[in-house]
Design a protein around this motif. Structure first.
Motif, PDB file in Angstrom:
ATOM      1  N   GLU B 635       0.843  -1.199   0.000  1.00  0.00           N
ATOM      2  CA  GLU B 635       0.000   0.000   0.000  1.00  0.00           C
ATOM      3  C   GLU B 635       0.879   1.250   0.000  1.00  0.00           C
ATOM      4  O   GLU B 635       0.523   2.274  -0.599  1.00  0.00           O
ATOM      5  CB  GLU B 635      -0.953  -0.028   1.197  1.00  0.00           C
ATOM      6  CG  GLU B 635      -2.145  -0.962   0.947  1.00  0.00           C
ATOM      7  CD  GLU B 635      -2.748  -1.550   2.228  1.00  0.00           C
ATOM      8  OE1 GLU B 635      -3.667  -2.373   2.109  1.00  0.00           O
ATOM      9  OE2 GLU B 635      -2.279  -1.194   3.335  1.00  0.00           O
ATOM     10  N   GLY B 636       2.062   1.120   0.633  1.00  0.00           N
ATOM     11  CA  GLY B 636       3.026   2.219   0.580  1.00  0.00           C
ATOM     12  C   GLY B 636       3.636   2.369  -0.811  1.00  0.00           C
ATOM     13  O   GLY B 636       3.869   3.473  -1.290  1.00  0.00           O
ATOM     14  N   ASP B 637       3.856   1.223  -1.492  1.00  0.00           N
ATOM     15  CA  ASP B 637       4.438   1.250  -2.836  1.00  0.00           C
ATOM     16  C   ASP B 637       3.483   1.887  -3.848  1.00  0.00           C
ATOM     17  O   ASP B 637       3.915   2.457  -4.856  1.00  0.00           O
ATOM     18  CB  ASP B 637       4.732  -0.179  -3.339  1.00  0.00           C
ATOM     19  CG  ASP B 637       5.870  -0.845  -2.580  1.00  0.00           C
ATOM     20  OD1 ASP B 637       6.729  -0.111  -2.069  1.00  0.00           O
ATOM     21  OD2 ASP B 637       5.888  -2.090  -2.515  1.00  0.00           O
ATOM     22  N   ALA B 638       2.171   1.727  -3.590  1.00  0.00           N
ATOM     23  CA  ALA B 638       1.174   2.035  -4.625  1.00  0.00           C
ATOM     24  C   ALA B 638       1.314   3.452  -5.158  1.00  0.00           C
ATOM     25  O   ALA B 638       1.274   3.676  -6.371  1.00  0.00           O
ATOM     26  CB  ALA B 638      -0.228   1.789  -4.091  1.00  0.00           C
ATOM     27  N   SER B 639       1.488   4.399  -4.243  1.00  0.00           N
ATOM     28  CA  SER B 639       1.471   5.793  -4.688  1.00  0.00           C
ATOM     29  C   SER B 639       2.610   6.088  -5.665  1.00  0.00           C
ATOM     30  O   SER B 639       2.470   6.926  -6.550  1.00  0.00           O
ATOM     31  CB  SER B 639       1.567   6.731  -3.481  1.00  0.00           C
ATOM     32  OG  SER B 639       2.753   6.452  -2.780  1.00  0.00           O
ATOM     33  N   GLY B 640       3.721   5.354  -5.543  1.00  0.00           N
ATOM     34  CA  GLY B 640       4.844   5.605  -6.440  1.00  0.00           C
ATOM     35  C   GLY B 640       4.816   4.744  -7.696  1.00  0.00           C
ATOM     36  O   GLY B 640       5.724   4.803  -8.510  1.00  0.00           O
ATOM     37  N   SER B 641       3.757   3.939  -7.855  1.00  0.00           N
ATOM     38  CA  SER B 641       3.723   3.001  -8.988  1.00  0.00           C
ATOM     39  C   SER B 641       2.864   3.537 -10.126  1.00  0.00           C
ATOM     40  O   SER B 641       1.863   4.216  -9.897  1.00  0.00           O
ATOM     41  CB  SER B 641       3.149   1.658  -8.518  1.00  0.00           C
ATOM     42  OG  SER B 641       2.858   0.831  -9.623  1.00  0.00           O
ATOM     43  N   SER B 642       3.280   3.204 -11.351  1.00  0.00           N
ATOM     44  CA  SER B 642       2.449   3.555 -12.504  1.00  0.00           C
ATOM     45  C   SER B 642       1.195   2.687 -12.541  1.00  0.00           C
ATOM     46  O   SER B 642       0.301   2.914 -13.338  1.00  0.00           O
ATOM     47  CB  SER B 642       3.255   3.348 -13.792  1.00  0.00           C
ATOM     48  OG  SER B 642       3.728   2.001 -13.834  1.00  0.00           O
ATOM     49  N   GLU B 643       1.165   1.674 -11.689  1.00  0.00           N
ATOM     50  CA  GLU B 643       0.047   0.733 -11.661  1.00  0.00           C
ATOM     51  C   GLU B 643      -0.540   0.678 -10.251  1.00  0.00           C
ATOM     52  O   GLU B 643      -0.662  -0.399  -9.651  1.00  0.00           O
ATOM     53  CB  GLU B 643       0.531  -0.645 -12.070  1.00  0.00           C
ATOM     54  CG  GLU B 643       0.749  -0.769 -13.561  1.00  0.00           C
ATOM     55  CD  GLU B 643      -0.134  -1.875 -14.113  1.00  0.00           C
ATOM     56  OE1 GLU B 643      -1.299  -1.585 -14.447  1.00  0.00           O
ATOM     57  OE2 GLU B 643       0.335  -3.000 -14.149  1.00  0.00           O
ATOM     58  N   ALA B 644      -0.883   1.856  -9.733  1.00  0.00           N
ATOM     59  CA  ALA B 644      -1.320   1.953  -8.338  1.00  0.00           C
ATOM     60  C   ALA B 644      -2.523   1.046  -8.072  1.00  0.00           C
ATOM     61  O   ALA B 644      -2.589   0.363  -7.039  1.00  0.00           O
ATOM     62  CB  ALA B 644      -1.667   3.401  -8.013  1.00  0.00           C
ATOM     63  N   THR B 645      -3.458   1.009  -9.000  1.00  0.00           N
ATOM     64  CA  THR B 645      -4.673   0.210  -8.780  1.00  0.00           C
ATOM     65  C   THR B 645      -4.324  -1.262  -8.631  1.00  0.00           C
ATOM     66  O   THR B 645      -4.817  -1.949  -7.734  1.00  0.00           O
ATOM     67  CB  THR B 645      -5.650   0.406  -9.956  1.00  0.00           C
ATOM     68  OG1 THR B 645      -5.879   1.805 -10.117  1.00  0.00           O
ATOM     69  CG2 THR B 645      -6.960  -0.304  -9.691  1.00  0.00           C
ATOM     70  N   ARG B 646      -3.441  -1.756  -9.518  1.00  0.00           N
ATOM     71  CA  ARG B 646      -3.094  -3.178  -9.454  1.00  0.00           C
ATOM     72  C   ARG B 646      -2.320  -3.486  -8.176  1.00  0.00           C
ATOM     73  O   ARG B 646      -2.520  -4.525  -7.559  1.00  0.00           O
ATOM     74  CB  ARG B 646      -2.287  -3.591 -10.693  1.00  0.00           C
ATOM     75  CG  ARG B 646      -2.371  -5.079 -10.998  1.00  0.00           C
ATOM     76  CD  ARG B 646      -1.546  -5.471 -12.225  1.00  0.00           C
ATOM     77  NE  ARG B 646      -1.919  -4.731 -13.406  1.00  0.00           N
ATOM     78  CZ  ARG B 646      -2.848  -5.133 -14.285  1.00  0.00           C
ATOM     79  NH1 ARG B 646      -3.500  -6.264 -14.085  1.00  0.00           N
ATOM     80  NH2 ARG B 646      -3.129  -4.404 -15.340  1.00  0.00           N
ATOM     81  N   VAL B 647      -1.439  -2.567  -7.761  1.00  0.00           N
ATOM     82  CA  VAL B 647      -0.688  -2.789  -6.522  1.00  0.00           C
ATOM     83  C   VAL B 647      -1.663  -2.850  -5.344  1.00  0.00           C
ATOM     84  O   VAL B 647      -1.557  -3.725  -4.472  1.00  0.00           O
ATOM     85  CB  VAL B 647       0.362  -1.672  -6.321  1.00  0.00           C
ATOM     86  CG1 VAL B 647       1.050  -1.843  -4.966  1.00  0.00           C
ATOM     87  CG2 VAL B 647       1.398  -1.699  -7.444  1.00  0.00           C
TER      88      VAL B 647
END
Lengths: 187, 662
Positions: B635-647
């Protein structure tokens, strides 16, 4: 287990033997399609609009394939087979049509009129005549289905049904195209 | 000590084991092809140049493995196999002679349970609980199921409509009734209203001509302005009381096509749309065709009309803003007048809508249906199943005949197929345009359809192979839109349409033509995913069953997650929502997708995989805390990912797994 075409045709028809009406339908629809292909073949040389050229190309592709299919059906049943031009009308049972044209077929005068037209005039004539021509094919299917014993053969039923729906669908498309031309022509 | 010869033999065997060499000398090794992890399609395409034959044709497979190929039973051999329906571990295969029921508990060895002789084309089949519905359209179908056909043009023994069977004991179906319709039933769709548990509904689509009122009273096949009760321009809705299915009857005939105004092409490529927008921005005058397509009026026409407006107010000089406004207001009136003139000049011509649908796919979970209806593809609101309402309609100058529809699992995309030529033509030759006889993919936004792309079988076929887009279904790959589709003698194609604008083939199976000298109708009528396998109804060759193979496009974890979705029964035209149970396979499938899309960096992917492995091995309590901890990190990774929804979906899966661990 691989059957020869003739043996397969016999097997196809063993359940519901094809009738003279089925043979006549296949035979005459080849000639009917052949005229549509001649008409559509003029689209490029008669400077049709891009949308009419697309429609014409599709008609040529579809009806040429159906002619090949109908020729093969007749050939496999050892029946007389008209050529791709449909002009070989040496049909032993052609009395059902005699001298009268098949439904929707253009007269010589109408073909001449279409052949003389160019550009927007061609578009308008082509659509008008092709709608007439397609309506005729639909009538031929209805006549077939209204004949005793006809179209029990699943191949005949499917082909006739496909012609019915494809051409009905295309008539609606051509009606819309004609209306577009009419509006644009008035501007 | 092994001789050199022995070592060579051993090496050969080892290579064969690793590469899964089959003993079959086929060009592309069915039944056990090598696992191919590359992300490029085989080149040259092995589907080109396959040997002809009915039961011994050459075969090509890519990322699919043949589990079984079963010829039809005696009474059905040589007669067209049609559509499929599924219940429990049975597949029901329609045939123009009736239907066969196969037990596919072991998909590598289907067992025939029932061969029910009851001729009628097309024998489209659907199940609902203990009921089986079978379509009859051809002229030779009889109420008593006997095989002699019906020669009379008007006959009381002809069946065109729906047959209803009780399959409580599937080995001995009971024919309990039928519903006759004016055009017969080419296809049908079972609809279940979540609010109405006492009834099932069946939408009937019929494409053959309307029969005589002497055969079925009330059947009229004329234009609506001649007789408003016409059987054209409508679908039929049958209501089946579940307590008394023998009382099934037509309950409504909705005219979902009325006043149809859709463009003659979905057309407007984005360039056209941009051009129109640019012209409007510069103040160009536009008009709108009756079907909703906007176009720019020629400037000489506008100048002429503005001059008339100025003259009409007896003014001189340049037109004013008021003159322009007056013209803009007058244009729609002019268009309407011209439309009325055109329609008035052709009173017997059909209204510009379709007369029927070929097929309707309902998705009750989202309240939507896709209607494939002659010259139109429709989006329908079916929240009241007895009274479907049209939301939008698309047309397309490249589409000949709108044939079937498939929604994606989210209900945000709709794919239509074009059965150009009716399925009997060879429409996949190298010379046939890629946009003809293809699928058209739309996105759905605000109840409207938005065209994105076409998908057509990428391998050219011979003139001896009937080939065009036909029936398919979704494969429950989580987080992606993947579908398997039948292309008649073009074989079956599995493709990914997650990116609606760029669909891509990821697996296929194909045979050579039946006959190298002439076209003999054959090929896959339907190819559907059901509970872990792909089942294909081969028109001439029987029942084929396939397993998906992992590849560079699809991981074993994604396949395992797909296999975790289980249905008790399935009709492809009645879509069910996929819901994936939270499993380690599902979590790993999302991780594989994040690796493929670079939604997480390589080090994070590695760490997440290691964490999953140790969590799976841990004790119950350890597993719960490990999974929860991993979820928090993600959930911490999500914001920095281009794939936030999938994370976040992955994190949610882990939390569900953690909860399930207790």
């Amino acid at each position: 287990m691989s059957l020869s075409p003739v043996a397969r045709a016999r097997a196809d028809s063993a359940r519901h033997p094809y009738t003279a009406a089925d043979v006549s339908f296949m035979y005459h629809m080849i000639g009917h399609h052949a005229q549509a292909i001649v008409m559509a073949g003029w689209a490029d040389s008669h400077r049709a609009s891009p949308s009419v050229r697309t429609l014409a190309a599709r008609i040529i592709n579809a009806q040429r394939d159906e002619i090949a299919f109908m020729q093969q059906w007749l050939r496999n049943r050892l029946q007389p087979v008209p050529g791709e031009t449909g002009m070989d009308m040496a049909m032993p049972m052609s009395g059902s049509h005699g001298d009268t044209l098949m439904p929707g077929m253009l007269t010589e005068a109408q073909m001449h009129q279409l052949d003389q037209a160019r550009s927007a005039d061609f578009d308008r004539s082509f659509l008008t005549f092709m709608i007439q021509h397609h309506h005729g094919a639909v009538v031929m299917v209805q006549n077939l289905f209204a004949t005793y014993g006809a179209a029990q053969d699943e191949i005949v039923f499917k082909l006739a049904s496909d012609i019915n729906v494809d051409q009905t669908t295309e008539i609606a498309r051509m009606e819309r195209m004609l209306l577009t031309l009419q509006i644009q022509g008035a501007l | 000590m092994a001789s050199a010869y022995d070592r060579h033999l051993l090496l050969a065997i080892t290579v064969c084991l690793l590469a899964a060499c089959a003993s079959h000398p086929r060009p592309y090794g069915t039944p056990t092809p090598a696992i191919d992890m590359s992300t490029t399609a085989p080149n040259p395409d092995p589907r080109v140049g396959l040997r002809a034959g009915l039961m011994n044709a050459g075969e090509a497979a890519w990322n699919l493995r043949v589990l079984s190929q079963t010829p039809p039973s005696e009474k059905f051999a040589g007669v067209t196999n049609s559509d499929l329906a599924f219940t429990g571990h049975y597949v029901i295969q329609g045939n123009y002679n009736g239907y066969q029921v196969w037990d596919i508990t072991d998909p590598s060895r289907p067992v025939l349970k029932t061969a029910y002789l009851c001729p009628a084309s097309q024998s489209d089949v659907s199940v609902y609980k203990n009921l089986l519905f079978v379509s009859g359209e051809g002229l030779g179908g009889r109420i008593d199921c006997s095989t002699e056909g019906v020669k009379d043009t008007v006959s009381k023994v002809r069946l065109r409509g729906i047959r209803v069977f009780d399959i409580s004991d599937i080995t001995t179906p009971k024919y309990i009734g039928n519903v006759q319709t004016c055009r017969g039933s080419h296809t049908h769709t079972v609809v279940v209203d979540p609010k109405d548990t006492a009834n099932a509904y069946v939408y009937i689509s019929g494409s053959a001509p309307v029969r005589s009122p002497n055969e079925l009273p009330g059947c009229v096949g004329v234009m609506p302005d001649q007789d408003s009760t016409t059987a054209l321009f409508r679908i039929e809705v049958i209501k089946v009381p579940l307590a008394h299915p023998e009382q099934a009857a037509i309950v409504s005939s909705p005219r979902i096509f009325a006043n149809l105004v859709a463009p003659p092409r979905h057309g407007p490529a984005s360039a056209d749309i941009a051009e129109l927008a640019a012209a409007k921005a510069k103040g160009a005058f536009t008009a709108t065709f009756p079907w909703g397509e906007e176009f720019v009026l020629p400037s000489r026409f506008v100048d002429r009309m503005l001059d008339s407006v100025v003259q009409a107010r007896q003014g001189t000089g340049a037109p004013t803003a008021a003159d322009s406004a007056a013209l803009r207001a007058a244009i729609p009136v002019m268009i309407a007048r011209m439309t009325a003139q055109r329609q008035g000049s052709n009173p017997n011509g059909p209204p510009p809508g379709p007369t029927q649908c070929h097929d309707i796919t309902v998705y009750p979970a989202v309240g939507l249906a896709g209607g494939a209806c002659e010259g139109y593809g429709m989006l329908l609101d079916i929240r009241d199943p007895a009274h479907p309402v049209r939301l939008d309609a698309a047309s397309d100058s490249n589409f000949s005949y709108w044939h079937s529809a498939t929604l994606n699992n989210d209900g945000t995309k709709l794919l239509f197929s074009d059965e150009w030529g009716g399925g009997g033509g060879p429409k996949c030759r190298a010379t046939d345009p890629r946009e003809w006889g293809a699928d058209a993919i739309f996105t759905i936004a605000d109840g409207k359809l938005h065209f994105q792309s076409y998908y057509k079988l990428p391998a050219p076929q011979t003139p001896q192979e009937n080939c065009v887009a036909h029936n398919g279904s979704l494969i429950p790959i989580p987080g992606r839109d993947v579908m398997v589709q039948a292309w008649y003698q073009g074989g079956i194609s599995v493709f990914d349409w997650t990116d609606a604008a760029h669909p891509r083939e990821i697996a296929f199976f194909d045979r050579g033509p039946v006959d190298s000298t002439q076209m003999v109708g054959a090929g896959s009528w339907s190819a559907y995913w059901y509970n872990g396998v792909i089942v294909s109804s081969e028109i001439a060759r029987g029942l084929d069953i396939f397993a998906l193979q992992p590849s560079g496009f699809l991981s074993q974890n994604e396949i395992d997650a797909a296999k975790s979705v289980h249905f008790d029964e399935f009709n492809t035209q009645g879509q069910l929502r996929f819901v994936w149970p939270s499993t380690f396979a599902l979590a790993r499938a999302y991780v594989d997708q994040l690796e493929r899309s670079h939604g997480l960096g390589p080090d994070r992917i590695l760490a997440v995989r290691q964490a999953l492995t140790s969590a799976e091995r841990a004790s119950v309590a350890g597993r719960q805390s490990a999974l929860t901890q991993l979820a928090v990190q993600l959930e911490g990774d999500a914001s920095g990912s281009s794939e936030a929804t999938r994370v976040n979906t992955l994190a949610k899966t882990l939390r569900d797994l953690a909860a399930a661990a207790l």
